[in-house]
Design an enzyme around this catalytic site. Structure first.
Site, mmCIF file in Angstrom:
data_model
loop_
_atom_site.group_PDB
_atom_site.id
_atom_site.type_symbol
_atom_site.label_atom_id
_atom_site.label_comp_id
_atom_site.label_asym_id
_atom_site.label_seq_id
_atom_site.Cartn_x
_atom_site.Cartn_y
_atom_site.Cartn_z
ATOM 1 N N HIS A 46 7.818 -27.258 -16.635
ATOM 2 C CA HIS A 46 6.403 -27.038 -16.941
ATOM 3 C C HIS A 46 5.794 -26.212 -15.806
ATOM 4 O O HIS A 46 6.296 -26.220 -14.673
ATOM 5 C CB HIS A 46 5.668 -28.367 -17.044
ATOM 6 C CG HIS A 46 6.006 -29.162 -18.257
ATOM 7 N ND1 HIS A 46 5.231 -30.211 -18.679
ATOM 8 C CD2 HIS A 46 7.031 -29.068 -19.142
ATOM 9 C CE1 HIS A 46 5.756 -30.735 -19.768
ATOM 10 N NE2 HIS A 46 6.858 -30.061 -20.069
ATOM 11 N N GLU A 48 3.265 -26.632 -13.878
ATOM 12 C CA GLU A 48 2.933 -27.387 -12.667
ATOM 13 C C GLU A 48 4.171 -27.662 -11.825
ATOM 14 O O GLU A 48 4.148 -27.511 -10.602
ATOM 15 C CB GLU A 48 2.283 -28.734 -13.020
ATOM 16 C CG GLU A 48 1.019 -28.622 -13.835
ATOM 17 C CD GLU A 48 1.242 -28.721 -15.332
ATOM 18 O OE1 GLU A 48 0.376 -29.318 -16.009
ATOM 19 O OE2 GLU A 48 2.269 -28.215 -15.846
ATOM 20 N N CYS A 76 0.552 -33.295 -18.209
ATOM 21 C CA CYS A 76 1.172 -34.409 -18.920
ATOM 22 C C CYS A 76 1.525 -35.506 -17.909
ATOM 23 O O CYS A 76 1.321 -35.340 -16.699
ATOM 24 C CB CYS A 76 2.428 -33.933 -19.647
ATOM 25 S SG CYS A 76 3.792 -33.483 -18.534
ATOM 26 N N CYS A 79 3.992 -34.309 -15.153
ATOM 27 C CA CYS A 79 3.365 -33.428 -14.170
ATOM 28 C C CYS A 79 2.348 -34.172 -13.317
ATOM 29 O O CYS A 79 2.248 -33.932 -12.106
ATOM 30 C CB CYS A 79 2.738 -32.233 -14.865
ATOM 31 S SG CYS A 79 3.981 -31.143 -15.612
#
Length: 142
Positions: A46, A48, A76, A79
């Site tokens: 992701h 992040e 999420c 993260c």
């Protein structure tokens, strides 16, 4: 935040969901990332996580104390946990994610009594731009 949007657009250009993130310390970008989950066949890639890994490698420490993270979509759970473990000082995000978000939506990770570190959170910064990027991406996919 504009640099995070640049990362999001680059992710979209690669065919990834257009989410971008940057890590800033002392006014300088020390980490950048855009979604790379499909490109790398890696569910953890992701924006992040990519930005945090980039920053940690650059500074030589997994703890990013006194650093701030800017991301175009609410993180999420995975993260949010990484942000906590990295000891990010402040989290700025653009659009809320009612389905997958875990900061102000969903599980609200930082409100959990088992969360060891919670950053200051600022949301809604560039929300309409982030929402438009995502809407356009998914409209083209359909």
């Amino acid at each position: 935040m504009q640099a995070a949007f640049d990362e999001a657009r680059a992710a979209g250009d690669r065919g990834e969901v257009p989410i971008g993130a940057i890590v800033v310390r002392d006014g300088k970008i020390i980490g950048r990332g855009g979604n790379r989950t499909w490109e790398r066949n890696d569910v953890t890639a992701h924006a992040e996580i990519v930005a945090i890994r980039n920053a940690a490698e650059r500074v030589g420490d997994e703890r990013l104390v006194d650093a701030d993270l800017y991301v175009t979509l609410e993180p999420c759970t995975m993260c949010a946990a990484a942000i906590s473990f990295a000891r990010i000082r402040r989290l700025y995000f653009a659009a809320a994610d009612p389905k997958g978000g875990a900061v102000e939506s969903g599980v609200r990770f930082y409100a959990s009594p088992t969360c060891h570190h919670a950053p200051e959170v600022y949301s809604g910064i560039g929300e309409s731009e982030a929402a438009e990027l995502l809407r356009n991406f998914f409209r083209q996919k359909r």
